[in-house]
Design an enzyme around this catalytic site. Structure first.
Site, PDB file in Angstrom:
ATOM      1  N   GLY A  67      -5.754  22.882  -1.932  1.00 54.40           N
ATOM      2  CA  GLY A  67      -5.640  22.159  -3.193  1.00 54.40           C
ATOM      3  C   GLY A  67      -6.511  20.912  -3.186  1.00 54.40           C
ATOM      4  N   ASP A 108      -7.577  10.526   3.033  1.00 52.02           N
ATOM      5  CA  ASP A 108      -6.213  10.288   3.489  1.00 52.02           C
ATOM      6  C   ASP A 108      -5.481   9.666   2.318  1.00 52.02           C
ATOM      7  OD1 ASP A 108      -4.537  10.689   5.842  1.00 52.02           O
ATOM      8  OD2 ASP A 108      -4.099   8.568   5.628  1.00 52.02           O
ATOM      9  N   GLY A 152       1.275  19.201  -3.720  1.00 50.35           N
ATOM     10  CA  GLY A 152       1.979  18.072  -3.121  1.00 50.35           C
ATOM     11  C   GLY A 152       3.082  17.534  -4.013  1.00 50.35           C
TER      12      GLY A 152
END
Length: 209
Positions: free
Chosen positions: A16, A73, A165
């Protein structure tokens, strides 16, 4: 500093995330290949900041492949939880064999956050933001870092089938839909990753003057 061009490694095994980054870089003629597709291991994220972990992942991929590497990140920071899960966002989605090649149970992670908020009572604040750090590292060690952010609130139950997520429980500021309900082109315009990418693009693709 070197300008970004040609083939680069996206230091992720998350499909994704790869799709989002590829869509954002494609207009600039950059060819993206993921660390997962190249069979690279995932380095252990030993640091406690988004910047340090992003640089660590990008440097590892650049050293292993000899190509420029881009690492993301990112995570969800919930105000009432003191910024958690933060850099440990992915760890809250425990690895499960039935979740496919990425092995993460994001519904479980969303439930953990909601459970903690519910324990704090019905009046608990639901303000949260997504943070993103993009780290570019070239094989010669040159690096650049770009930070992005998107503010919003959490909702429950999860809504929408787009995104990945924590997207189904995050409502960006000024919207009534979750990230997972927004079309990709809409999300790409306002997300934390898009914010960081705008800074990357201005630095890497702006015409020389």
């Amino acid at each position: 500093m070197s300008r970004l061009h040609g083939k680069i490694v996206i230091a992720t095994h998350n499909q994704g995330k790869l799709r989002e980054i590829d869509a954002l870089l494609k207009p600039y003629g950059v060819e993206c290949v993921s660390a997962g597709d190249l069979g690279l291991d995932e380095p252990q994220e030993i640091h406690h900041t988004f910047i340090e972990n992003a640089v660590l992942k990008a440097r590892y991929a650049a050293e292993k492949t000899g190509l420029p590497a881009l690492a993301d990140d990112s995570g969800l920071c919930v105000e009432a939880l003191g910024g958690r899960p933060g850099v440990f966002t992915a760890d809250w989605a425990e690895r499960q064999w039935y979740e496919g090649p990425e092995g993460r149970d994001w519904y479980l992670a969303m439930g953990k956050v909601e459970g903690l908020l519910c324990e704090m009572g019905p009046d608990v604040g639901r303000f949260a933001h997504f943070a993103c750090v993009l780290a570019l590292v070239w094989p010669d060690g040159v690096s650049a870092v770009y930070e992005g952010r998107c503010d919003g609130k959490l909702t429950w139950p999860p809504r929408g089938k787009l995104g990945f997520g924590f997207d189904p429980v995050f409502v960006p500021q000024g919207y009534s839909q979750t990230f997972a309900e927004l079309a990709p082109i809409e999300k790409h315009a306002i997300s934390h990753r898009a914010d960081a990418f705008r800074k990357l693009v201005a630095d890497q693709f702006a015409p020389n003057v």
